[in-house]
Scaffold this active site. Structure first.
Site, PDB file in Angstrom:
ATOM      1  N   SER A   8     -13.380 -36.855 -63.341  1.00 42.69           N
ATOM      2  CA  SER A   8     -14.508 -37.322 -64.157  1.00 42.69           C
ATOM      3  C   SER A   8     -15.285 -36.098 -64.593  1.00 42.69           C
ATOM      4  O   SER A   8     -15.254 -35.071 -63.923  1.00 42.69           O
ATOM      5  CB  SER A   8     -15.411 -38.231 -63.327  1.00 42.69           C
ATOM      6  OG  SER A   8     -16.657 -38.425 -63.971  1.00 42.69           O
ATOM      7  N   GLU A  40      -6.654 -42.307 -69.841  1.00 42.53           N
ATOM      8  CA  GLU A  40      -6.917 -43.644 -70.367  1.00 42.53           C
ATOM      9  C   GLU A  40      -7.402 -44.526 -69.230  1.00 42.53           C
ATOM     10  O   GLU A  40      -7.045 -44.315 -68.072  1.00 42.53           O
ATOM     11  CB  GLU A  40      -5.622 -44.244 -70.928  1.00 42.53           C
ATOM     12  CG  GLU A  40      -5.036 -43.484 -72.111  1.00 42.53           C
ATOM     13  CD  GLU A  40      -5.895 -43.636 -73.350  1.00 42.53           C
ATOM     14  OE1 GLU A  40      -6.353 -44.764 -73.602  1.00 42.53           O
ATOM     15  OE2 GLU A  40      -6.122 -42.624 -74.044  1.00 42.53           O
ATOM     16  N   ASP A  69     -13.881 -45.711 -60.161  1.00 41.91           N
ATOM     17  CA  ASP A  69     -14.185 -46.556 -61.294  1.00 41.91           C
ATOM     18  C   ASP A  69     -15.246 -47.515 -60.801  1.00 41.91           C
ATOM     19  O   ASP A  69     -15.122 -48.090 -59.718  1.00 41.91           O
ATOM     20  CB  ASP A  69     -12.948 -47.296 -61.798  1.00 41.91           C
ATOM     21  CG  ASP A  69     -13.146 -47.754 -63.234  1.00 41.91           C
ATOM     22  OD1 ASP A  69     -13.591 -46.934 -64.062  1.00 41.91           O
ATOM     23  OD2 ASP A  69     -12.873 -48.927 -63.546  1.00 41.91           O
TER      24      ASP A  69
HETATM   25  P1  IMP Z   1     -16.797 -45.376 -65.084  1.00 39.07           P
HETATM   26  O1  IMP Z   1     -17.208 -43.963 -65.374  1.00 39.07           O
HETATM   27  O2  IMP Z   1     -15.637 -45.847 -65.849  1.00 39.07           O
HETATM   28  O3  IMP Z   1     -16.701 -45.635 -63.620  1.00 39.07           O
HETATM   29  O4  IMP Z   1     -18.009 -46.263 -65.646  1.00 39.07           O
HETATM   30  C1  IMP Z   1     -19.081 -46.482 -64.849  1.00 39.07           C
HETATM   31  C2  IMP Z   1     -20.227 -47.059 -65.655  1.00 39.07           C
HETATM   32  O5  IMP Z   1     -20.853 -48.055 -64.840  1.00 39.07           O
HETATM   33  C3  IMP Z   1     -21.291 -46.012 -65.950  1.00 39.07           C
HETATM   34  O6  IMP Z   1     -21.159 -45.429 -67.208  1.00 39.07           O
HETATM   35  C4  IMP Z   1     -22.574 -46.821 -65.827  1.00 39.07           C
HETATM   36  O7  IMP Z   1     -22.813 -47.481 -67.028  1.00 39.07           O
HETATM   37  C5  IMP Z   1     -22.240 -47.847 -64.756  1.00 39.07           C
HETATM   38  N1  IMP Z   1     -22.560 -47.324 -63.399  1.00 39.07           N
HETATM   39  C6  IMP Z   1     -21.709 -47.043 -62.394  1.00 39.07           C
HETATM   40  N2  IMP Z   1     -22.359 -46.558 -61.320  1.00 39.07           N
HETATM   41  C7  IMP Z   1     -23.656 -46.529 -61.660  1.00 39.07           C
HETATM   42  C8  IMP Z   1     -24.833 -46.095 -60.951  1.00 39.07           C
HETATM   43  O8  IMP Z   1     -24.828 -45.620 -59.807  1.00 39.07           O
HETATM   44  N3  IMP Z   1     -25.969 -46.211 -61.642  1.00 39.07           N
HETATM   45  C9  IMP Z   1     -26.027 -46.710 -62.890  1.00 39.07           C
HETATM   46  N4  IMP Z   1     -24.983 -47.095 -63.599  1.00 39.07           N
HETATM   47  C10 IMP Z   1     -23.781 -47.012 -62.981  1.00 39.07           C
END
Ligand code: IMP
Length: 198
Positions: A8, A40, A69
């Site tokens: 990430s 992806e 995720d």
């Molecule tokens: P990922 O990067 O695909 O896991 O997407 C995670 C998304 O979920 C982030 O862009 C946020 O919108 C939301 N998210 C996940 N963890 C948090 C957190 O700890 N605080 C606020 N939003 C979160």
């Protein structure tokens, strides 16, 4: 320090995971620094997306990789935004930003009495690209979505994610508090327990 690629480039996640993993002897290197492009995320489950991201980073670097995720699941919205949390507004004709995502959730919850939501995190550590037994941790953190933002910490949905037991939003917690309580912290605890047992 053992090197671990973080699959990430999210600065918020890097900060949170590094704080949790440094005391355990791991140095987290964001994949972008090693020239790894974003993988992806085509799947409908958190766990599949996390595995795809970790495997991709391990394959391109030859190093162990950690991927998560995560997202927020709102009960009154049937679990939405869920796996689409980062792109919720964009998928609904808006822009890809935290502000637009938050505005959409608040709008869709207008007048709702059930405002319960939880953050969920699936965490996967692949020791190599073809690791037959990736380590997996899950975490779940319950709260409520409020109508007006509070606090400047955290990222994403945090200013709207209220923790009744603490009387504060996730954005009003200190980084230390959030790192102790969050869905990612819980997932990491679960995963670390498995790492220690290996
Ligand atoms: P990922 O990067 O695909 O896991 O997407 C995670 C998304 O979920 C982030 O862009 C946020 O919108 C939301 N998210 C996940 N963890 C948090 C957190 O700890 N605080 C606020 N939003 C979160």
């Amino acid at each position: 320090m053992k090197k671990l690629v973080l699959a990430s480039n999210n600065a918020g996640k890097l900060r949170e995971f590094s704080a949790l993993l440094a005391p355990r002897g791991f140095e987290l290197v964001p994949q972008g620094v090693l020239g790894v492009p974003e993988a992806e995320e085509p799947h409908v489950t958190f766990i599949e997306n996390a595995l795809a991201k970790a495997r991709h980073a391990s394959r391109l670097t030859g190093l162990p990789a950690l991927a998560d995720d995560s997202g927020v699941c709102v009960m009154a919205l049937g679990g939405e935004p869920g796996v689409y949390s980062a792109r919720y507004a964009e998928r609904n004709g808006g822009e890809k930003s935290d502000a637009a995502n938050n505005a959409l959730v608040v709008e869709r919850l207008r007048g709702a009495t059930d405002r319960r939501a939880y953050y969920y995190a699936a965490l996967v550590l692949t020791r190599s690209a073809d690791d037959p037994q990736p380590l997996i941790g899950e975490g779940l953190w319950w709260g409520e979505i409020i109508e007006a933002p509070r606090g400047n910490g955290g990222f994403g949905y945090d200013p709207y994610f209220f923790l009744p037991a603490l009387g504060r939003t996730a954005a009003e917690l200190t980084p230390e508090e959030k790192n102790r309580l969050s869905h990612r912290a819980q997932a990491l605890q679960a995963l670390m327990g498995k790492l220690d047992a290996l």
